[in-house]
Design an enzyme around this catalytic site. Structure first.
Site, PDB file in Angstrom:
ATOM      1  N   THR A  90      10.276 -18.528 -16.124  1.00 54.91           N
ATOM      2  CA  THR A  90      10.424 -17.515 -17.166  1.00 54.91           C
ATOM      3  C   THR A  90       9.682 -16.244 -16.765  1.00 54.91           C
ATOM      4  O   THR A  90       8.519 -16.290 -16.389  1.00 54.91           O
ATOM      5  CB  THR A  90       9.866 -18.049 -18.507  1.00 54.91           C
ATOM      6  OG1 THR A  90      10.576 -19.252 -18.824  1.00 54.91           O
ATOM      7  CG2 THR A  90      10.052 -17.038 -19.623  1.00 54.91           C
TER       8      THR A  90
ATOM      9  N   CYS B  87      -9.922  -9.555   1.495  1.00 54.26           N
ATOM     10  CA  CYS B  87      -9.835 -10.989   1.776  1.00 54.26           C
ATOM     11  C   CYS B  87     -10.897 -11.421   2.772  1.00 54.26           C
ATOM     12  O   CYS B  87     -11.037 -12.595   3.054  1.00 54.26           O
ATOM     13  CB  CYS B  87      -8.461 -11.334   2.340  1.00 54.26           C
ATOM     14  SG  CYS B  87      -7.132 -10.497   1.496  1.00 54.26           S
TER      15      CYS B  87
ATOM     16  N   GLN C  65       0.839  -1.213   0.000  1.00 52.65           N
ATOM     17  CA  GLN C  65       0.000   0.000   0.000  1.00 52.65           C
ATOM     18  C   GLN C  65       0.868   1.255   0.000  1.00 52.65           C
ATOM     19  O   GLN C  65       0.595   2.212  -0.733  1.00 52.65           O
ATOM     20  CB  GLN C  65      -0.920   0.023   1.234  1.00 52.65           C
ATOM     21  CG  GLN C  65      -1.982  -1.055   1.259  1.00 52.65           C
ATOM     22  CD  GLN C  65      -3.104  -0.837   0.244  1.00 52.65           C
ATOM     23  OE1 GLN C  65      -3.358   0.277  -0.216  1.00 52.65           O
ATOM     24  NE2 GLN C  65      -3.775  -1.917  -0.112  1.00 52.65           N
TER      25      GLN C  65
END
Ligand SMILES: *Cc1c(COP(=O)(O)O)cnc(C)c1O
Length: 383
Positions: free
Chosen positions: A241, A329, A183
């Site tokens: 990758t 969440c 944040q």
């Protein structure tokens, strides 16, 4: 599409047009694997290293100390687990110190390290605003401390911690110090050397960059057990990758977020303080959560007496305003937020939480309309 007004910039932000523009060529035109020897690979490698060097400059660390990850969550996991396992192996250090107001990505990782891997977990005290007092950190440090982790700017309550002071104390005792700045990096100037930070977690999608990409910055720390094993990418610390377009987007978003900070924050804090003043003044039984002044400039959070926070969100949504109860969440979970409980807020009151976070598109008119809708919703809910 929706015509709802967005006040949930701490949950995520849109990708800014400037960021999107620089990402696009790397999906299909310049698509090489940076590990390949040929020219396709070399051009990908060149832009990857340029992005790394831009991020390193912003953080005031050498570019090889920037490890690209899949986001804030992975960076937090990597910092905690990587440091804990490595320090226990090398020095027998098996104690972890965190604050009680960490993001789940830090706290749940610490709890897993305790419950499944035998580490000792120590929790720092915080004051009524959710702030850590640096002096209390000293009391918990021992020769066996493997890592200290304290959130920089809190996602739920906005409070900014005295990171540089805590960092100095950890540095005196040679103990790795990590901060989740996912944040904070969107609004505050970052400098790992100034803040005596050894590890920092950054994510792109809270600062107008793409989702699914972040970085872990390292400063004066080399021992870190790789959490993801395979190829030798990311200085042998994070195999796989690299996702070049997302990394380009992260570097651009981070650079833009760290530019014109003062100008942007003056605008944000004006709107934020207007919002806070109006709500506390116009809505009875309202209380600000987190620090009144040392808080993220775009962040306002409250609890309301006798209100169910999730129901309030639905009332606001129906009136065209998108807010949050505090943490993305925790949607659908009826238990009060652990962060609010750690501030000493009663469980019943903690269920009536609301987080309003501003962004580049927020206006004074929208703020005033939100306050009105909020006042009406709460009045109706209390009837
Ligand atoms: C959003 C957030 C995270 C998780 O980041 P992702 O990139 O969504 O994984 C971690 N910490 C804080 C403080 C956050 O706000």
């Amino acid at each position: 599409m929706t015509n709802s007004v967005y006040f949930d910039y701490a949950a995520t932000t849109p990708v800014s047009p400037d960021v999107l523009k620089v990402m696009i060529p790397y999906f299909s035109e310049i698509f090489g694997n940076p590990s390949s020897i040929h020219q396709w690979g070399q051009s990908a490698e060149a832009v990857l290293e340029k992005a790394r060097s831009r991020c390193g400059k912003v953080l005031n660390i050498p570019s090889e100390n920037v490890i690209f990850t899949s986001g804030g969550t992975e960076s937090d996991n990597f910092a905690m687990r990587g440091c804990a396992f490595s320090r226990r192996k090398l020095y027998g250090a098996d104690e972890i110190v965190i604050s009680p107001v960490e993001h789940d990505a830090v706290s749940k990782t610490a709890i897993q390290l305790r419950d499944e891997f035998g580490f000792v977990l120590k929790i720092l005290p915080v004051d009524q605003f959710g702030m850590v007092d640096p002096d209390t950190v000293r009391n918990l440090l021992t020769k066996k401390t493997a890592i200290v982790s304290v959130i920089y700017g809190n996602n739920e309550i906005g409070t900014i911690n005295p990171i540089a002071e805590i960092g100095r104390i950890c540095q005196e005792q040679n103990i790795p110090f990590h901060s989740d700045a996912v944040q904070a990096a969107a609004h505050l100037p970052m400098d790992m050397v100034r803040d005596h930070l050894n590890l920092i977690s950054i994510g792109a999608h809270k600062m107008y960059g793409p989702k699914g990409v972040g970085l872990l910055g390292l400063n004066s720390i080399s021992d870190l057990l790789p959490v993801q094993t395979g190829g030798g990418q990311e200085n042998h610390k994070r195999a796989g990758t690299q996702n070049i377009p997302l990394i380009i987007g992260l570097a651009e978003a981070f650079y833009l977020a760290q530019n014109n900070i003062e100008e942007r924050n003056a605008r944000f804090s004006y709107l934020r303080d207007r919002l806070i003043c109006k709500i506390l003044h116009e809505i009875s039984g309202s209380q600000l959560t987190g620090h009144p002044t040392r808080r993220l400039p775009n962040h306002a959070s409250f609890v309301f007496d006798g209100i169910d926070g999730n129901r309030l969100l639905m009332y606001l949504d129906a009136r065209g305003f998108a807010c949050s109860s505090g943490s993305a969440c925790k949607v659908g979970s009826p238990s009060p937020s652990g962060v609010l409980l750690a501030l000493g807020i009663q469980p019943e009151l903690a269920l009536g939480s609301l987080r309003i976070t501003l962004g580049d598109k927020s206006t004074e008119m929208q703020v005033d309309a939100l306050v009105q809708a909020l006042a009406e919703s709460i009045q109706r809910m209390r009837k």
